[in-house]
Design a protein around this motif. Structure first.
Motif, short mmCIF file in Angstrom:
data_model
loop_
_atom_site.label_atom_id
_atom_site.label_comp_id
_atom_site.label_asym_id
_atom_site.label_seq_id
_atom_site.Cartn_x
_atom_site.Cartn_y
_atom_site.Cartn_z
N ASP A 1 -12.17 -3.89 -0.78
CA ASP A 1 -11.63 -3.67 0.56
C ASP A 1 -11.04 -4.95 1.13
O ASP A 1 -9.99 -4.92 1.77
CB ASP A 1 -12.72 -3.14 1.49
CG ASP A 1 -13.20 -1.75 1.08
OD1 ASP A 1 -12.50 -1.09 0.28
OD2 ASP A 1 -14.27 -1.34 1.56
N ALA B 1 -7.71 -5.59 -0.57
CA ALA B 1 -6.70 -4.65 -0.09
C ALA B 1 -6.19 -5.06 1.29
O ALA B 1 -4.99 -4.98 1.57
CB ALA B 1 -7.28 -3.23 -0.03
N THR B 2 -7.10 -5.51 2.14
CA THR B 2 -6.71 -5.96 3.48
C THR B 2 -5.81 -7.18 3.40
O THR B 2 -4.79 -7.27 4.09
CB THR B 2 -7.96 -6.30 4.32
OG1 THR B 2 -8.76 -5.11 4.41
CG2 THR B 2 -7.60 -6.76 5.71
N LYS B 3 -6.17 -8.14 2.53
CA LYS B 3 -5.36 -9.35 2.37
C LYS B 3 -3.98 -9.00 1.81
O LYS B 3 -2.97 -9.56 2.24
CB LYS B 3 -6.06 -10.35 1.46
CG LYS B 3 -7.26 -11.00 2.10
CD LYS B 3 -7.96 -11.94 1.14
CE LYS B 3 -9.20 -12.52 1.76
NZ LYS B 3 -9.93 -13.39 0.82
N LEU B 4 -3.93 -8.11 0.85
CA LEU B 4 -2.66 -7.70 0.26
C LEU B 4 -1.78 -7.02 1.29
O LEU B 4 -0.58 -7.31 1.39
CB LEU B 4 -2.91 -6.76 -0.92
CG LEU B 4 -1.67 -6.20 -1.60
CD1 LEU B 4 -0.83 -7.32 -2.19
CD2 LEU B 4 -2.08 -5.21 -2.68
N GLU B 5 -2.36 -6.15 2.08
CA GLU B 5 -1.61 -5.45 3.11
C GLU B 5 -1.05 -6.44 4.13
O GLU B 5 0.10 -6.34 4.55
CB GLU B 5 -2.50 -4.43 3.80
CG GLU B 5 -1.78 -3.53 4.77
CD GLU B 5 -2.71 -2.48 5.34
OE1 GLU B 5 -2.87 -2.46 6.58
OE2 GLU B 5 -3.26 -1.70 4.56
N ALA B 6 -1.86 -7.42 4.53
CA ALA B 6 -1.41 -8.43 5.49
C ALA B 6 -0.27 -9.25 4.90
O ALA B 6 0.71 -9.54 5.59
CB ALA B 6 -2.57 -9.33 5.89
N GLN C 1 1.85 -8.31 2.62
CA GLN C 1 3.03 -7.46 2.54
C GLN C 1 3.70 -7.33 3.91
O GLN C 1 4.92 -7.35 4.01
CB GLN C 1 2.67 -6.08 1.99
CG GLN C 1 2.34 -6.10 0.53
CD GLN C 1 1.83 -4.77 0.03
OE1 GLN C 1 1.31 -3.95 0.79
NE2 GLN C 1 1.93 -4.54 -1.27
N MET C 2 2.89 -7.23 4.95
CA MET C 2 3.46 -7.13 6.30
C MET C 2 4.17 -8.43 6.67
O MET C 2 5.23 -8.41 7.29
CB MET C 2 2.36 -6.81 7.32
CG MET C 2 1.77 -5.43 7.18
SD MET C 2 3.00 -4.12 7.34
CE MET C 2 3.31 -4.22 9.09
N ARG C 3 3.58 -9.58 6.32
CA ARG C 3 4.23 -10.87 6.59
C ARG C 3 5.54 -10.96 5.84
O ARG C 3 6.53 -11.46 6.36
CB ARG C 3 3.32 -12.03 6.17
CG ARG C 3 2.26 -12.37 7.17
CD ARG C 3 1.61 -13.71 6.86
NE ARG C 3 1.13 -13.82 5.49
CZ ARG C 3 -0.08 -13.47 5.07
NH1 ARG C 3 -0.96 -12.98 5.92
NH2 ARG C 3 -0.44 -13.61 3.80
N ARG D 1 7.57 -8.59 5.05
CA ARG D 1 8.59 -7.72 5.66
C ARG D 1 9.18 -8.34 6.91
O ARG D 1 10.33 -8.09 7.24
CB ARG D 1 7.99 -6.37 6.01
CG ARG D 1 7.68 -5.53 4.81
CD ARG D 1 7.24 -4.14 5.22
NE ARG D 1 6.61 -3.49 4.07
CZ ARG D 1 5.46 -2.86 4.11
NH1 ARG D 1 4.80 -2.77 5.22
NH2 ARG D 1 4.95 -2.32 3.04
#
Length: 53
Positions: free
Chosen positions: A30, A33-38, A40-42, A44
């Motif tokens: 988890d 996944a949170t770090k990866l999502e963050a 990816q958002m950065r 973009r």
């Protein structure tokens, strides 16, 4: 009877260790996944030229 009780105690101890290990793995998953999502958002939000630096 005593051997069955001993076996049950061993199995309960094994299950407890197994649950703790799986809980730790789920926490790690988890967190990753949170770090990866963050990240990816950065990615973009940055302009395309910003990634070349």
């Amino acid at each position: 009877m005593k051997s069955r009780e001993a076996t049950i105690k061993h199995l309960e101890a094994y299950a407890k260790r197994d649950d703790e290990a799986l809980r730790g793995l789920a926490t790690t998953r988890d967190s990753a996944a949170t770090k990866l999502e963050a990240a990816q958002m950065r990615g973009r939000r940055e302009p395309a030229l910003g990634r070349l630096r």
